[in-house]
Design a protein around this motif. Structure first.
Motif, PDB file in Angstrom:
ATOM      1  N   ARG A   1      48.920  -1.990 112.390  1.00 35.67           N
ATOM      2  CA  ARG A   1      48.702  -2.564 111.063  1.00 35.67           C
ATOM      3  C   ARG A   1      47.229  -2.900 110.860  1.00 35.67           C
ATOM      4  O   ARG A   1      46.873  -3.796 110.119  1.00 35.67           O
TER       5      ARG A   1
ATOM      6  N   SER B   1      49.620  -2.972 104.899  1.00 29.29           N
ATOM      7  CA  SER B   1      51.031  -2.759 104.558  1.00 29.29           C
ATOM      8  C   SER B   1      51.768  -2.007 105.657  1.00 29.29           C
ATOM      9  O   SER B   1      52.994  -2.096 105.767  1.00 29.29           O
ATOM     10  N   GLY B   2      51.032  -1.244 106.464  1.00 30.16           N
ATOM     11  CA  GLY B   2      51.654  -0.462 107.523  1.00 30.16           C
ATOM     12  C   GLY B   2      52.305   0.814 107.055  1.00 30.16           C
ATOM     13  O   GLY B   2      52.999   1.476 107.832  1.00 30.16           O
TER      14      GLY B   2
ATOM     15  N   ASN C   1      48.658   4.415 109.767  1.00 31.94           N
ATOM     16  CA  ASN C   1      49.548   3.471 110.441  1.00 31.94           C
ATOM     17  C   ASN C   1      50.670   4.183 111.186  1.00 31.94           C
ATOM     18  O   ASN C   1      51.112   3.728 112.245  1.00 31.94           O
TER      19      ASN C   1
ATOM     20  N   TRP D   1      60.357   4.713 105.407  1.00 30.36           N
ATOM     21  CA  TRP D   1      59.913   3.494 106.082  1.00 30.36           C
ATOM     22  C   TRP D   1      59.938   2.324 105.097  1.00 30.36           C
ATOM     23  O   TRP D   1      59.790   2.519 103.888  1.00 30.36           O
TER      24      TRP D   1
ATOM     25  N   ASN E   1      58.598  -2.049 105.064  1.00 28.29           N
ATOM     26  CA  ASN E   1      58.044  -3.168 105.820  1.00 28.29           C
ATOM     27  C   ASN E   1      58.750  -4.455 105.419  1.00 28.29           C
ATOM     28  O   ASN E   1      59.558  -4.485 104.488  1.00 28.29           O
ATOM     29  N   SER E   2      58.452  -5.513 106.120  1.00 28.77           N
ATOM     30  CA  SER E   2      59.154  -6.777 105.891  1.00 28.77           C
ATOM     31  C   SER E   2      58.791  -7.415 104.560  1.00 28.77           C
ATOM     32  O   SER E   2      59.479  -8.328 104.098  1.00 28.77           O
TER      33      SER E   2
ATOM     34  N   GLU F   1      62.619  -1.553 110.222  1.00 28.19           N
ATOM     35  CA  GLU F   1      61.532  -2.241 109.535  1.00 28.19           C
ATOM     36  C   GLU F   1      60.288  -2.216 110.407  1.00 28.19           C
ATOM     37  O   GLU F   1      60.333  -2.521 111.594  1.00 28.19           O
ATOM     38  N   LEU F   2      59.177  -1.859 109.800  1.00 24.90           N
ATOM     39  CA  LEU F   2      57.967  -1.673 110.596  1.00 24.90           C
ATOM     40  C   LEU F   2      57.361  -2.993 111.035  1.00 24.90           C
ATOM     41  O   LEU F   2      56.834  -3.107 112.136  1.00 24.90           O
ATOM     42  N   PHE F   3      57.396  -3.989 110.174  1.00 24.16           N
ATOM     43  CA  PHE F   3      56.725  -5.243 110.521  1.00 24.16           C
ATOM     44  C   PHE F   3      57.572  -6.420 110.065  1.00 24.16           C
ATOM     45  O   PHE F   3      58.302  -6.322 109.103  1.00 24.16           O
TER      46      PHE F   3
END
Length: 503
Positions: free
Chosen positions: A347, A365-366, A371, A438, A440-441, A501-503
């Motif tokens: 990230r 944002s990832g 990323n 994908w 993200n959180s 979820e990536l992050f």
């Protein structure tokens, strides 16, 4: 003659070590770290791993049936005992039920032992077939960026001798999740329905391979119950270990590394964790050079606490160089498929640039290509064109079906998210309509199908569309010019592969 023919590309590239910045590459280790540890220092494995630590298959004994377990209807007997007025004495009744429950467990153990015996018998048949299959060596780094290839000359050497897959995607920022998806061949959101299916190591093991893990293990279970015949390494859920670890797991034993003790090491030179694993890999290849069975070896390199990224790259470069030198010296290189790749996303706000890829950007944002992408490099003698590049979209979950096909596995797990990359290794284009997704959180989302990538920033009611072959840096939003392409992403896909979820 054939061996020389297959070996010469590796020998030509890797014969000259060279220097990395101002740091000479570490010399090839001659001893296993097992020769430098105090094996008299042992801890109970259960204390180190918790209650889930298993007994090694080699230490299991076949349970002997008791008189009670030879009979049937155990559950019916328990019901009769619990409801019978004959057993009014609570102690007598509880004692009898306890014996029946033990008999039930004995019966389960016998059935499990029978299943293992059948699996082993089936495997013995496959061992004969597997003798001409290539060795499979998988080297994974916690993270790897394209721009770092030029700073790792030994890894760049493998890339020049084999194939670079430019559009390989990681699936998660969490190391243990990424390792789970590598092992199962499934994105984590798709895994719950297939918990009893074989994993990567078990699939290759069933094909007659000897399976070994040298490196980090991030799970509560043990490698020996996950398809690996052998394990040497460290337990860490996030791939991070001390720079100078003081203990090493070998099979079921935890042994102290005397030279790395903070006190009482008698002035011995300390050995960092990556060098320990590299020494183990070199020693393993030397021990197995006359093996009649093919090998599957996963070398899972860690991150060392306290080291800057440049220092980590020096260690990775040295380790990969020693591994390749060992494959050459033991004669394995001409009959081995070697794969090197990264595991997790990042990230960081950075640019990742490489000649065959262009400039990739990363963001907080990832969700950008910088990323999500990691190099995947494959060397496989003359089976893979030297210096070739393939831009087919792929992922680490593809490694299970790929290695299963290379290893001619007759039995393969169901419900895989991945697909075999063997056509891509022949330089064919695959996955043109495959969807990657994908989130993200924060609620941001991204998806890719073919050459198109869409990003929906968190909290914004808009979709940005990018044509990656022309714009890998994702600078020019072409959503207004291609509304029909945008609609393809709006329609619910028939087979959407949801990534963790990536992050």
């Amino acid at each position: 003659m054939n061996r020389l023919f297959y070996c010469w590309p590796l020998l030509w590239i890797f014969g000259c070590g060279g220097e990395f910045s101002d740091h000479s590459l570490a010399p090839v280790a001659q001893q296993s770290v097992a020769d430098r540890i105090d094996v008299s220092y042992r801890e109970d494995a259960q204390a180190a791993f918790g209650d889930s630590y298993p007994v090694a298959a080699s230490q299991e004994t076949t349970p002997q049936p008791t008189e009670a377990s030879r009979g049937g209807f155990i559950n019916s007997l328990k019901s009769l005992v619990e409801g019978s007025p004959v057993y009014e004495d609570e102690d007598v009744r509880d004692g009898l039920i306890q014996r029946l429950e033990q008999a039930e467990q004995d019966l389960r153990d016998i059935r499990a032992s029978d299943r293992r015996a059948i699996a082993n018998a089936s495997r013995q048949i496959r061992i004969g077939r597997a003798q001409h299959s290539p060795n499979l060596v998988l080297v994974t780094l916690p993270t790897l960026h394209f721009s770092e290839l030029e700073r790792m000359p030994r890894l760049a050497g493998i890339r020049n001798s084999g194939m670079l897959l430019t559009d390989c995607y990681v699936s998660a920022a969490n190391y243990s999740v990424a390792r789970s998806e590598l092992l199962t061949g499934r994105f984590s959101a798709n895994s719950s329905a297939y918990q009893n299916e074989m994993n990567l190591a078990e699939t290759i093991w069933q094909s007659g391979y000897e399976t070994s893990l040298i490196g980090v293990w991030p799970f509560e279970s043990h490698p020996l119950e996950s398809g690996f015949d052998q394990w040497t390494g460290f337990a860490s859920p996030n791939g991070l270990i001390p720079e100078f670890p003081e203990a090493l797991f070998t099979q079921l034993t935890r042994a102290e590394i005397i030279s790395n003790r903070r006190d009482g090491n008698d002035g011995q030179e300390r050995i960092n964790g990556i060098q320990i694993l590299t020494d183990e890999a070199v020693a393993f290849f030397n021990q197995q050079k006359n093996s009649a069975r093919p090998l599957f070896v996963h070398i899972a390199l860690p991150t060392l606490e306290g080291l800057e990224r440049d220092e980590m790259l020096i260690e990775y470069n040295s380790s990969i160089g020693e591994i390749v030198d060992s494959l050459n010296e033991t004669g394995f290189s001409g009959k081995t498929c070697l794969i090197v790749t990264g595991m997790t996303s990042n990230r960081e706000d950075m640019e990742d640039e490489f000649e065959s890829v262009g400039t990739l950007t990363s963001s907080a944002s990832g969700l950008n290509e910088g990323n999500l992408r990691t190099p995947m490099i494959v060397f496989w003698g003359t089976a893979v064109a030297r210096g070739s590049v393939n831009s087919s979209p792929c992922s680490v979950v593809d490694l299970l079906p790929t290695l299963a096909e290379i290893g001619v596995a007759k039995r393969r797990p169901n419900g895989l998210s991945g697909q075999s990359l063997l056509p891509a290794l022949r330089n064919e284009t695959i996955g043109a309509q495959r969807l990657f997704y994908w989130r993200n959180s924060d609620g941001g989302q991204a998806a890719r199908r073919g050459p198109w990538k869409v990003i929906v920033p968190a909290g914004e009611n808009q979709m940005m569309l990018f044509h990656l072959p022309d714009d890998p840096a994702e600078v020019v939003d072409v959503s207004a010019e291609y509304p029909s392409i945008l609609k393809q992403f709006l329609a619910p896909p028939a087979q959407q592969e949801l990534v963790e979820e990536l992050f």
